[in-house]
Each structure stands twice: as structure tokens, then as C-alpha cells.
Design a protein around this motif. Structure first.
Motif, short mmCIF file in Angstrom:
data_model
loop_
_atom_site.label_atom_id
_atom_site.label_comp_id
_atom_site.label_asym_id
_atom_site.label_seq_id
_atom_site.Cartn_x
_atom_site.Cartn_y
_atom_site.Cartn_z
N ARG A 38 0.84 -1.19 0.00
CA ARG A 38 0.00 0.00 0.00
C ARG A 38 0.88 1.24 0.00
O ARG A 38 1.88 1.31 0.70
CB ARG A 38 -0.91 -0.02 1.22
N ARG A 39 0.50 2.23 -0.80
CA ARG A 39 1.28 3.46 -0.90
C ARG A 39 0.40 4.62 -0.44
O ARG A 39 -0.53 5.00 -1.14
CB ARG A 39 1.75 3.65 -2.33
N PHE A 40 0.72 5.15 0.71
CA PHE A 40 -0.06 6.23 1.29
C PHE A 40 0.49 7.58 0.84
O PHE A 40 1.71 7.77 0.79
CB PHE A 40 0.00 6.18 2.82
N LEU A 41 -0.38 8.53 0.51
CA LEU A 41 0.02 9.90 0.27
C LEU A 41 0.07 10.65 1.59
O LEU A 41 0.87 11.55 1.78
CB LEU A 41 -0.95 10.58 -0.70
N HIS A 42 -0.84 10.29 2.49
CA HIS A 42 -0.84 10.82 3.86
C HIS A 42 -1.34 9.72 4.78
O HIS A 42 -2.34 9.06 4.49
CB HIS A 42 -1.78 12.03 3.98
#
Length: 155
Positions: A86-90
Motif C-alpha cells: 500500500r502506498r499512502f500519500l498521507h
């Protein structure tokens, strides 16, 4: 925070060692921990509730234990929940493990725990033994042989 030496308190008191232990624990490392946030409510004279914000945790990931007079609530995220793909921006929702300890007063027992809407409610009840409950002693009126006898001093 400064460290207080409570050794004189231990030496000069009998039966108050638990009080000194509470002072030691209050000055410990638990004061710096702020996660997860919690409330402590007094529901009635003998009932209390601890509410902890544990959003994102399931009942399988939370463990509530009582040992002696310490209530321990642990939350440990499962490995699949912390998926590295998973790639979170925030990322503002904490998904870290935690352990929170509460010192329970004498005769306080855990009644139950419920997880609902991201809040863990731990209900506590204080069960005083019968001998410790306040009670009124009736005063009898003594007449005749029921009256207390006075002991005369022999000189």
C-alpha cells in the motif's frame, strides 16, 4: 521529571508500601505515552468505564488482561494489516501496536470489555466486602441484667 527517593517513606510506614509503589509507578515511563487516547468515566458510585480509541483494530488484535491490581490493554496489528504494497500519500491513522496499563484500586474488578465503532469500553465495578461497607450499629436500651456492669477498681 525528577526522581524522588521514597526510601524514608518505606522505612517509616507499615502497611503503606502500596501507596509508595503508586508514587513510583506514577513517575515511571507511562507518563510519556499518549497513544491510544482514552477516557475514564464514573458511571455511578461503584461503576467505572475506561474508553479507548482503537480505530482499525479488531477483537483478535486486542487483548485485555488483569493481573493483581493492574489492568493491561494490548493492541498488536497483524502482519497482513501492515501491508507494504500500500502506498499512502498521507497516513494520519495510527496502525502501531500499543500497551496501556492502569492501576486498579482495591476491590475493583473488570466486569467486561466491548469493542464497537472503534472504541474499546472496559467496564469496572468496585465490590466492597461486607465488612468494609458502611453500616449503622443499633443502640440497645439496657435494663436490669442486660445493662453493662461496671467494674470497680480494687485499691
Amino acid at each position: 521529571m525528577r526522581h524522588f527517593d521514597l526510601t524514608p517513606l518505606y522505612r517509616s510506614t507499615v502497611g503503606f508500601d502500596r501507596l509508595a509503589q503508586l508514587f513510583d509507578n506514577a513517575a515511571g515511563s507511562d507518563a510519556d505515552v499518549a497513544y491510544p487516547p482514552y477516557n475514564i468515566e464514573r458511571l455511578s458510585d461503584n461503576e467505572y468505564r475506561i474508553t479507548m480509541a482503537v480505530a482499525g483494530f479488531t477483537t483478535d488484535e486486542i487483548k485485555v488482561d488483569v493481573k493483581e491490581s493492574t489492568l493491561t490493554v494490548r493492541g498488536e496489528k497483524s502482519p497482513e494489516a501492515t501491508d507494504s504494497e500500500r502506498r499512502f500519500l498521507h497516513r494520519g491513522i495510527a496502525a502501531r501496536s500499543f500497551e496501556r496499563r492502569f492501576q486498579l484500586a482495591d476491590h475493583v474488578e473488570v466486569k467486561g470489555a466491548v469493542l464497537k465503532d472503534g472504541l474499546l469500553n472496559v467496564d469496572l465495578v468496585r465490590n466492597l466486602p461486607e465488612r468494609m461497607r458502611p453500616r449503622s450499629i443499633p443502640i440497645a436500651v439496657g435494663t436490669g441484667s442486660d445493662a453493662p456492669k461496671q467494674i470497680e477498681a480494687q485499691g
